[in-house]
Design a protein around this motif. Sequence first.
Motif, PDB file in Angstrom:
ATOM      1  N   ASN A 172      46.912  30.997  37.630  1.00 49.07           N
ATOM      2  CA  ASN A 172      46.498  29.645  37.322  1.00 49.07           C
ATOM      3  C   ASN A 172      45.003  29.427  37.587  1.00 49.07           C
ATOM      4  OD1 ASN A 172      46.949  26.879  36.962  1.00 49.07           O
ATOM      5  ND2 ASN A 172      47.522  26.577  39.086  1.00 49.07           N
ATOM      6  N   PRO A 173      44.225  28.702  36.799  1.00 47.89           N
ATOM      7  CA  PRO A 173      44.502  28.203  35.451  1.00 47.89           C
ATOM      8  C   PRO A 173      43.819  29.046  34.369  1.00 47.89           C
ATOM      9  CG  PRO A 173      42.669  26.957  36.392  1.00 47.89           C
ATOM     10  CD  PRO A 173      42.998  28.081  37.361  1.00 47.89           C
ATOM     11  N   THR A 174      43.220  30.188  34.780  1.00 49.08           N
ATOM     12  CA  THR A 174      42.462  30.985  33.802  1.00 49.08           C
ATOM     13  C   THR A 174      43.313  32.084  33.160  1.00 49.08           C
ATOM     14  OG1 THR A 174      41.683  32.281  35.658  1.00 49.08           O
ATOM     15  CG2 THR A 174      40.188  30.595  34.813  1.00 49.08           C
ATOM     16  N   LEU A 175      44.594  32.193  33.628  1.00 45.76           N
ATOM     17  CA  LEU A 175      45.525  33.163  33.052  1.00 45.76           C
ATOM     18  C   LEU A 175      45.090  34.617  33.268  1.00 45.76           C
ATOM     19  CD1 LEU A 175      47.991  31.704  31.902  1.00 45.76           C
ATOM     20  CD2 LEU A 175      45.971  30.339  31.375  1.00 45.76           C
ATOM     21  N   ARG A 176      44.325  34.843  34.355  1.00 41.93           N
ATOM     22  CA  ARG A 176      43.973  36.232  34.654  1.00 41.93           C
ATOM     23  C   ARG A 176      45.245  36.976  35.072  1.00 41.93           C
ATOM     24  NH1 ARG A 176      38.618  37.933  34.897  1.00 41.93           N
ATOM     25  NH2 ARG A 176      39.726  39.894  34.558  1.00 41.93           N
ATOM     26  N   CYS A 177      45.362  38.264  34.665  1.00 44.25           N
ATOM     27  CA  CYS A 177      46.532  39.078  34.995  1.00 44.25           C
ATOM     28  C   CYS A 177      46.097  40.280  35.808  1.00 44.25           C
ATOM     29  CB  CYS A 177      47.206  39.602  33.724  1.00 44.25           C
ATOM     30  SG  CYS A 177      47.871  38.306  32.693  1.00 44.25           S
ATOM     31  N   VAL A 178      47.010  40.807  36.617  1.00 45.01           N
ATOM     32  CA  VAL A 178      46.755  42.088  37.272  1.00 45.01           C
ATOM     33  C   VAL A 178      47.805  43.087  36.796  1.00 45.01           C
ATOM     34  CG1 VAL A 178      45.515  41.186  39.285  1.00 45.01           C
ATOM     35  CG2 VAL A 178      48.025  41.343  39.352  1.00 45.01           C
ATOM     36  N   ASP A 179      47.482  44.367  36.933  1.00 49.00           N
ATOM     37  CA  ASP A 179      48.302  45.449  36.406  1.00 49.00           C
ATOM     38  C   ASP A 179      49.459  45.745  37.368  1.00 49.00           C
ATOM     39  OD1 ASP A 179      49.356  47.916  35.613  1.00 49.00           O
ATOM     40  OD2 ASP A 179      47.412  48.619  34.861  1.00 49.00           O
ATOM     41  N   LEU A 180      50.659  45.296  37.013  1.00 48.41           N
ATOM     42  CA  LEU A 180      51.814  45.437  37.913  1.00 48.41           C
ATOM     43  C   LEU A 180      52.144  46.904  38.180  1.00 48.41           C
ATOM     44  CD1 LEU A 180      54.216  42.654  36.554  1.00 48.41           C
ATOM     45  CD2 LEU A 180      53.004  42.670  38.735  1.00 48.41           C
ATOM     46  N   GLU A 181      52.119  47.727  37.141  1.00 51.68           N
ATOM     47  CA  GLU A 181      52.524  49.124  37.311  1.00 51.68           C
ATOM     48  C   GLU A 181      51.579  49.851  38.270  1.00 51.68           C
ATOM     49  OE1 GLU A 181      52.764  51.380  33.679  1.00 51.68           O
ATOM     50  OE2 GLU A 181      54.182  52.782  34.620  1.00 51.68           O
ATOM     51  N   ALA A 182      50.273  49.696  38.036  1.00 53.90           N
ATOM     52  CA  ALA A 182      49.291  50.408  38.862  1.00 53.90           C
ATOM     53  C   ALA A 182      49.307  49.892  40.300  1.00 53.90           C
ATOM     54  CB  ALA A 182      47.898  50.243  38.253  1.00 53.90           C
ATOM     55  N   LEU A 183      49.350  48.569  40.456  1.00 55.17           N
ATOM     56  CA  LEU A 183      49.246  48.009  41.811  1.00 55.17           C
ATOM     57  C   LEU A 183      50.521  48.218  42.625  1.00 55.17           C
ATOM     58  CD1 LEU A 183      47.241  44.811  40.899  1.00 55.17           C
ATOM     59  CD2 LEU A 183      46.423  46.722  42.290  1.00 55.17           C
TER      60      LEU A 183
END
Length: 406
Positions: A172-183
Amino acid sequence: MKQTPLTGFSSVCVHAGHEQDPHYAHLTPIYASSTYVYDSADQGMRRFSGQEDGYIYTRWDSPNFREAEQKIAALECFGLTGPGGGPLQAKAKLHASGMGALSTLFIGNLKSGDKIISHYSLYGGTDELFRKILPPLGIEAVIVDMHDINQTEAAIKADPSIRMMYLETPANPTLRCVDLEALIGLAHQYKLVSAVDNTFATAYLQQPFAYGADYVFHSTTKFLNGHGTAIGGVLIGTDVEKMNGPIEKVHRLLGANSNPFDAFLLTQGIKTMEVRMERHCHNAMEVAGFLDSHPAVARVNYLGLADHPDFTIASRQMKHAGAMMSFELKGGLEAGKRFIDRLQMCLRAVSLGTCDTLICHPASMTHYGVPKEMREKYEITDGLIRVSVGIEAVTDILNDLDQALQ
Ligand SMILES: *Cc1c(COP(=O)(O)O)cnc(C)c1O
């Protein structure tokens, strides 16, 4: 419980977790009862010792909680295989709110001296929990840029007191994502407990358990309930023994239990989740395209647009781009306020995930108290508008936005 294996997500939304009512009511009635009775002292003892399944006290459990919990656990595990080769099993605990479920997550897994590693731009309540509530208990959060896997690994290596990795994606609110598989892979490598806030995506769009997350968390207030009728939260864990043991203990004793009425509303809301999400996402894509080509709009943050910095990660780990977006008006704060004031159908409100389109202006609402430099560091600029796209006819949403932007 329906024993037939269900092959479609929507069938699980509708049927999973339901048990036949003893009086043959179609829906599980609302069990407005604080306590449950026993036939004998011996039966009471068997219930308390766990030898006999049954209800005892509504702070602990209720038929309405159990239906919603089993449904949510089934959805988060849908189509996934467990370590033994059979279907993945998980246990969900329903709470009074998302914040209540987060309290159980952190207090149930961490002790004084432990640290959490997390990233920038978290839900405001989670951020305050990290900054104000957990530090006096001796639990601190280490915030790093988790888009950079090497920086994340270096931070984990540098501090052996880090015990948990906490992710929120999309955020929220910029919709940034992180890499679930790598992390989550990194969390496994360094034996950290991993937890993911899946509120913006829902299990329909994204399943953190597919990457081996230990916990998934939702504010059920949002897309799971779907109609804005109740506050709620849920913590789901794949270590069923731990969920039934220490986590259940913390849940019972912190007192952040749900209530039968809200749990009933949640159960009914989840039944339409797949159809709602399909419509939400379809509408959102149209709205994003419209805003992206509008002359008054400087920038659109939507995961379905190829110029979003996390378009690639999102396309890999999410089924669709979701219903949340934000956009920047060229005219800054004044233009933002004017736009919000001119809306006729879309509603001026915080929260998200309801059938109605909800629009808020972070600079004058959710982030009003945050100093401008801090806000801008998180890209929450004065002209930024956040939209939770609803399930109305998309033409009506577009018409309203169009007239408000004139
Ligand atoms: C709303 C929300 C929460 C907090 O949940 P409540 O139900 O309001 O307590 C946590 N995370 C996200 C992403 C949310 O949107």
